[in-house]
Scaffold this active site. Structure first.
Site, mmCIF file in Angstrom:
data_model
loop_
_atom_site.group_PDB
_atom_site.id
_atom_site.type_symbol
_atom_site.label_atom_id
_atom_site.label_comp_id
_atom_site.label_asym_id
_atom_site.label_seq_id
_atom_site.Cartn_x
_atom_site.Cartn_y
_atom_site.Cartn_z
ATOM 1 N N CYS A 1 0.820 -1.214 0.000
ATOM 2 C CA CYS A 1 0.000 0.000 0.000
ATOM 3 C C CYS A 1 0.854 1.265 0.000
ATOM 4 O O CYS A 1 0.498 2.262 -0.637
ATOM 5 C CB CYS A 1 -0.957 0.001 1.198
ATOM 6 S SG CYS A 1 -0.157 -0.107 2.813
ATOM 7 N N HIS B 1 -1.833 1.125 7.433
ATOM 8 C CA HIS B 1 -2.193 1.127 6.014
ATOM 9 C C HIS B 1 -2.006 2.536 5.448
ATOM 10 O O HIS B 1 -2.288 3.534 6.121
ATOM 11 C CB HIS B 1 -3.655 0.690 5.853
ATOM 12 C CG HIS B 1 -4.125 0.657 4.437
ATOM 13 N ND1 HIS B 1 -3.624 -0.219 3.499
ATOM 14 C CD2 HIS B 1 -5.062 1.409 3.781
ATOM 15 C CE1 HIS B 1 -4.232 -0.008 2.341
ATOM 16 N NE2 HIS B 1 -5.102 0.976 2.483
#
Length: 308
Positions: A13, A268
């Site tokens: 990510c 994330h």
């Protein structure tokens, strides 16, 4: 005709977010399209700029909602960029930029890339006993701005962080420096002056601190930033070492925000990016891309539980 996502190929990510920021920057892609294409298959697979160019063309020509950045990831692994691990966005950005710069063969492209991203500052050291002063120019890729002051108090805005970064600092006690003119260690005044800002300015908020146990702790407190930033209105004359024509270009519009949710050890990344051709904001969350408003981007100002 639409913004295209990147599939997560295993804790990618952070890489995906940075790639989207690079490839949504039309000034960067203008340089990327002028690279020399490697001749041999082995050279092509190792070339990070070439693999980025192939990825850009796949994203622009494909009709799917997202594409796989596997070939580029393999190319990065050849150059010892670890895959399937947690990355820090600022460190990975520096790694990617250095690989791109090193592998662009044309000197004019390297010069254009440096003009696009490189910041120039002048470091000053002045002895407080004899006034001996030394100056040194240095370059950096990002402005690493603190979110806490020296007393561990939270800075309230991005402008406060900028002013604090360029403030003069007294070096005393165990931080004293050796003065050649005095022949001993003396108190010094250390300061940094801004010489040149690039076309695309990258700011890195240092949202971490070290606890007594030496563990890294993430700082998630609220710190707003503006859509428009004029350095002439933030910094003083003493904090700048540039002529008026240079300072006239020190006005910026926010283009992208790479945001992290979670703790220092797990989390994330996603990217909020303003299309330079459409002037619309998008949220790039790996393979999911959607149009958002400025109010949505404000969620990245900081809090412990960030929801895209």
């Amino acid at each position: 005709t639409e913004a295209i996502g990147l599939y997560n190929v295993g804790q990618s990510c952070c890489l995906n977010s940075l790639l989207q920021v690079f490839l949504m920057n039309i000034h960067f892609t203008g340089i990327l399209r002028r690279i020399t294409v490697p001749q041999h298959a082995a050279q092509k697979s190792r070339s990070v700029p070439y693999q980025m160019l192939l990825l850009l063309e796949e994203m622009q020509c494909g009709k799917q909602k997202a594409v796989f950045p596997i070939a580029l990831a393999r190319s990065l692994s050849v150059h010892r960029v670890k895959l399937f691990v947690q990355h820090d966005a600022a460190q990975l950005f520096l790694t990617l930029w250095n690989l791109i710069k090193q592998q662009m063969k044309k000197p004019e492209l390297v010069e254009d890339l440096s003009y696009l991203y490189t910041i120039c500052v002048q470091e000053h050291l002045a002895c407080q006993k004899c006034s001996l002063e030394t100056k040194r120019n240095s370059s950096m890729l990002t402005l690493p701005l603190p979110v806490l002051d020296s007393n561990s108090q939270m800075l309230k805005t991005l402008e406060d962080s900028l002013q604090y970064f360029f403030r003069p600092e007294e070096l005393t006690d165990h931080n004293m420096c050796f003065c050649e003119q005095c022949g001993r260690k003396t108190p010094f005044l250390q300061s940094m002056k801004l010489v040149h800002l690039p076309q695309t300015l990258t700011i890195h908020l240092k949202r971490f601190c070290f606890k007594r146990s030496a563990d890294v702790h993430k700082l998630s407190h609220y710190l707003p930033f503006p859509q428009d930033l004029d350095f002439n209105a933030v910094l003083t004359e003493n904090q700048c070492q540039a002529d008026d024509s240079e300072k006239a270009a020190w006005q910026y519009e926010l283009f992208a925000v790479v945001a992290h949710s979670g703790s220092s050890s797990f989390g994330h990344y996603c990217a909020y990016i303003r299309s330079l051709t459409e002037c619309k904001w998008y949220c790039f969350n790996d393979s999911e891309v959607c149009q958002v408003s400025w109010d949505d981007v404000k969620c990245t100002y900081g809090h412990s539980k960030l929801h895209w």
